[in-house]
Scaffold this motif. Structure first.
Motif: not given
Length: 502
Positions: A415-428, A444-446, A463-472
């Motif tokens: 989405s073009s609104y990905r920043p707004e959508f992801l920013s709305s999610l709880p951060i571990a 750290a926000g991953r 959404y999860v970004t691994s220590e190796e930089g893979n986005r899941y």
């Protein structure tokens, strides 16, 4: 809106309008819900799916430890840059997602309304303003604002006074006709009608119709403070402090509710052990209309205004003149409140807003649901097992599959609104419902995850970004009598740690 994204949103709205050009009969919506539910529950069940790769050993160990069978679990884990899932277990089985379903409501609202969408609460005068005195009625026309909290409402009241209204000789008229009346009472979900999460939508709702209570043991007795002050809510404190052992915050005392022509009286009675310490809790003892009226009276008096009028419920009178329009937080901030803190009332208000924006007044759950389904279809988001009830997940009949959630997350990522959508999610380990999770790892926000919890339901997606930089993308649904907050958290955290390492 002038942006390409805004034009696209307008196009989708026009397509949805075209699909439903004939007048919408919201009274028929419950039948539609039943039909959708029957399709979701009684179609031939898909076979349980084998894992694409073996389920992580650590996760299997936690499930076994708590006695949760594999057929009670649906999991899909997928890299954003790959078409095939990394792990896939029972991905097409429809299960209750709890509050994870808020991802559907918020993403579709973001796409259709845009991140800067706001709600307007209109204030009109039905009479003559003469040297600071309104000789007539003040009208509040609710705009369905999901986050019209006390502070914002009082800003509106101060604006009325700064524009010249000091005293009101008439009544307060509340027009909440933008939304259709909810056909269910507050106790329908779990027979706890005074819990704030059970508050039903209203176009003129203020502060979620909730009151915060603070109990503080003193040398003699116990003090009870309420916030905000409501003029038609009386608190009678008859709690006795004892030196007995604390056996729970609400053990040994309780409350009774009495309603009369002057308002509502809450009587607190029983024994409160001193070593239970301070206690804060929130309850919704008043109806939405009575709460808005009582908060207005208390707030207007606090600001120095005069008002002794009654509450009148109805449409804006003919000839009433608009006096002030109060604004709101933008949608991008509203969905952050919904997703980060899993606010059910705000999610339900948002669904009603979608209904009114797409199909016109009055908004209803059925209109909002049809609008969501049409948008998902038009955008090719495959969620065939989806069954919505109120957009919040506070439901026994809501259903979705892990596969459907992954398709939704993919749409959110694109989405073009990905920043707004992801920013709305709880951060571990940072905020919201994930603030105290994965604290040792501090990712750290991953890890941006929406969770869900009901009796026998524990879920997550995000959404999860691994220590190796893979986005899941990950979606996990567990429905079983043995799953609860603790066991569900252990399963989720074990899976998230595994993803972070890969």
């Amino acid at each position: 809106m002038g942006t390409a994204k805004g034009r696209a949103g307008n196009r989708i709205r026009k397509e949805i309008f075209a699909m439903h050009a004939r007048p919408f009969q919201w009274q028929r919506v419950p039948i539609i819900w039943v039909f959708l539910l029957l399709i979701g529950l009684f179609q031939p069940a898909p076979p349980l799916q084998a894992t694409t790769t073996p389920l992580p050993t650590e996760v299997m160990g936690v499930l076994k430890h708590y006695g949760i069978p594999m057929n009670a679990v649906s999991l899909m884990l997928k890299r954003v840059d790959q078409s095939q899932p990394v792990v896939s277990l029972n991905p097409y089985v429809a299960r209750n997602p709890g509050s994870v379903i808020k991802l559907v409501t918020t993403l579709v609202a973001l796409e259709l309304l845009g991140p800067t969408h706001e709600w307007a609460t209109r204030y009109l005068i039905d009479g003559i303003l003469d040297q600071g005195e309104l000789k007539g009625n003040l009208v509040i026309q609710g705009g369905g604002d999901p986050y019209l909290v006390t502070e914002i409402f009082f800003q509106h009241l101060r604006a009325l006074r700064s524009r010249g209204i000091l005293n009101i000789s008439g009544d307060l008229i509340i027009d909440d006709s933008l939304f259709a009346p909810d056909q269910f009472d507050r106790g329908r979900f779990d027979d706890k009608p005074y819990r704030s999460y059970n508050v039903i939508p209203s176009a003129a709702m203020v502060n979620f119709s909730a009151t915060r209570f603070s109990l503080t043991p003193k040398e003699k007795g116990i003090s009870v403070a309420v916030e905000p002050e409501i003029s038609n809510l009386e608190i009678l404190n008859r709690i006795r402090v004892t030196e007995k052992k604390c056996r729970g915050d609400f053990a040994g005392w309780g409350y009774t509710i009495d309603q009369n022509a002057n308002g509502t009286r809450v009587s607190l009675r029983g024994n409160y052990p001193r070593n239970c310490g301070n206690l804060e809790f929130t309850r919704a003892f008043l109806s939405n209309l009575d709460y808005t009226y009582g908060l207005f009276r208390a707030g207007w008096k606090e600001l120095g205004g005069g008002f002794e009028g009654a509450l009148l419920h109805g449409p804006v009178p003919q000839g009433a003149q608009e006096f002030f329009e109060g604004g709101s937080k933008p949608l991008k901030e509203v969905i952050a409140g919904i997703n980060k803190f899993s606010n059910n009332t705000m999610a339900r208000q948002l669904l009603m807003t979608l209904g009114s924006e797409i199909y016109g007044k009055p908004g209803s759950p059925g209109k909002g649901i049809l609008g969501i389904e049409r948008w998902l279809q038009s955008e090719g988001v495959d969620m065939p097992t989806l069954v919505l009830e109120n957009g919040s997940g506070l439901s026994r009949i809501c259903r979705v599959s892990a596969s459907g959630l992954i398709h939704l997350l993919e749409k959110g990522w694109q989405s073009s609104y990905r920043p707004e959508f992801l920013s709305s999610l709880p951060i571990a380990s940072t905020d919201g419902t994930m603030e105290n999770r994965l604290e040792k790892e501090k990712p750290a926000g991953r890890v941006r995850i929406k969770t869900g919890l009901l009796d026998h339901v524990r879920s997550m997606a995000g959404y999860v970004t691994s220590e190796e930089g893979n986005r899941y993308l990950v979606a996990l649904l567990v429905n079983h009598p043995l799953v609860d907050y603790e066991s569900g958290n252990q399963v989720q955290d074990t899976l998230l740690r595994w993803i972070l390492r890969h």
